[in-house]
Design an enzyme around this catalytic site. Sequence first.
Site, PDB file in Angstrom:
ATOM      1  N   ASP A   1      58.986  73.883  22.820  1.00  0.00           N
ATOM      2  CA  ASP A   1      59.996  74.091  23.860  1.00  0.00           C
ATOM      3  C   ASP A   1      60.709  72.783  24.177  1.00  0.00           C
ATOM      4  OD1 ASP A   1      58.079  72.725  25.338  1.00  0.00           O
ATOM      5  OD2 ASP A   1      57.575  74.426  26.639  1.00  0.00           O
TER       6      ASP A   1
ATOM      7  N   LEU B   1      54.320  72.199  23.823  1.00  0.00           N
ATOM      8  CA  LEU B   1      54.742  73.009  24.975  1.00  0.00           C
ATOM      9  C   LEU B   1      54.558  72.195  26.239  1.00  0.00           C
ATOM     10  CD1 LEU B   1      52.725  76.332  24.517  1.00  0.00           C
ATOM     11  CD2 LEU B   1      55.206  76.100  24.290  1.00  0.00           C
ATOM     12  N   HIS B   2      55.613  72.089  27.035  1.00  0.00           N
ATOM     13  CA  HIS B   2      55.420  71.423  28.331  1.00  0.00           C
ATOM     14  C   HIS B   2      56.379  71.893  29.407  1.00  0.00           C
ATOM     15  CE1 HIS B   2      58.817  69.142  26.833  1.00  0.00           C
ATOM     16  NE2 HIS B   2      59.050  68.799  28.073  1.00  0.00           N
ATOM     17  N   ARG B   3      57.380  72.725  29.046  1.00  0.00           N
ATOM     18  CA  ARG B   3      58.367  73.148  30.057  1.00  0.00           C
ATOM     19  C   ARG B   3      57.693  73.916  31.175  1.00  0.00           C
ATOM     20  NH1 ARG B   3      62.514  70.612  29.415  1.00  0.00           N
ATOM     21  NH2 ARG B   3      62.950  70.218  27.237  1.00  0.00           N
TER      22      ARG B   3
END
Length: 369
Positions: free
Chosen positions: A288, A203-205
Amino acid sequence: MKVLHVAGARPNFMKVAPVLRALGGRGVANVLVHTGQHYDPQMSAAFFEDLGLPEPDVHLEVGSGSHAAQTARVMERIEPVLESERPDLTIVVGDVNSTMASAIVCAKLRLPVAHVEAGLRSFDRTMPEEINRVLTDQISDLLFTTSPEAEANLLREGIAAERIRFVGNPMIDSLERHAARARSSGALERFGLEESGYVLVTLHRPSNVDDPTTLRGILEALNDVARRAPVVFPVHPRTVRMLQAHGLEGSVRLGGDRAAPGAVTCVEPLGYVDFLRLMSCARAVLTDSGGIQEETTILGVPCLTLRWNTERPITVEMGTNRLVGTDPEAIRKEALAALDGGRRPARRPPLWDGKAGERIAEAVVGWAR
Ligand code: UD1
């Protein structure tokens, strides 16, 4: 012939490597510029090593910053490089700030620029990457696409058909090339994981990690999933910062080295080969990321995308990808179903065959003639 390649951030490197290699094999002089958008060893140097990329010829060292500051720094620093190198063609890849910044400078200097992975559209302009995609495509002379719908998107935006070449997906070239090495990676043993016995998360968005309510909801769902199977989460530096900023470190095991049952175990970002191993053997992947939707499609591993849209619809139509959104209940339900259901049959999208780099090189040489 001289071609300048721009690489800036982690998801660029596996696309640059096959193109650079294929052009080199045709006697083209390659100049590799690293903008330095990603600079941590695990986000950059580890990938250069794993992918066999040469040391960059030029390093711009732009580092982090706001979108405007980062984009401006790339533009300012790449301009003199382009002026002195005067490449016959500059190749930019993907949709990161470095991609758009470099393409704009080329266009203003009237130097030809090619975009690899052109035409992808999420139709969501709240995503910084969507702005980068649309603008880069508008000013590129050559547009290399990975899937048929990308061409339709470009034509709809008024881009001339003769500038577009459907070449397939160079990211899959890297995956195929390093698949055997991944099989001998010790990553599973290192984290105490069993084949098909765990869930892998990335997850990094900004839309997922910058908003505390969204991030908290996702972590709650992941903790429920962890009660059924170990959850391993190689964490992007931006996400670590956000976990700390939102006081959510307690929802995960930060700095873990062995996956603990019942907990979401956060580990350092992994290199390319180790991550490929963890992806290949996961029971399911929750992400994501854009590229992981494509890689899991080829690996046949169920992928749940924690977003409301995707610029890569072919991975849903033909591959293993499912758009789940960010509602915690939906994540929980879909993840548990994936744990119960196992692998689902996937088809290989056209030209995702490991030869996209060769096709791009061929097209570049033909274009130059
Ligand atoms: C960028 C891309 C995104 C891509 C992602 C993959 C843009 C707009 N976004 O997002 O499309 O999916 O890379 O990782 O270009 N940081 C470090 N070390 C690093 C790099 C970043 O600590 O080596 C931290 C910094 O705190 C930085 C933050 O991560 O402020 C965000 O980095 P940035 O490059 O701006 O965007 P990403 O979120 O990595």
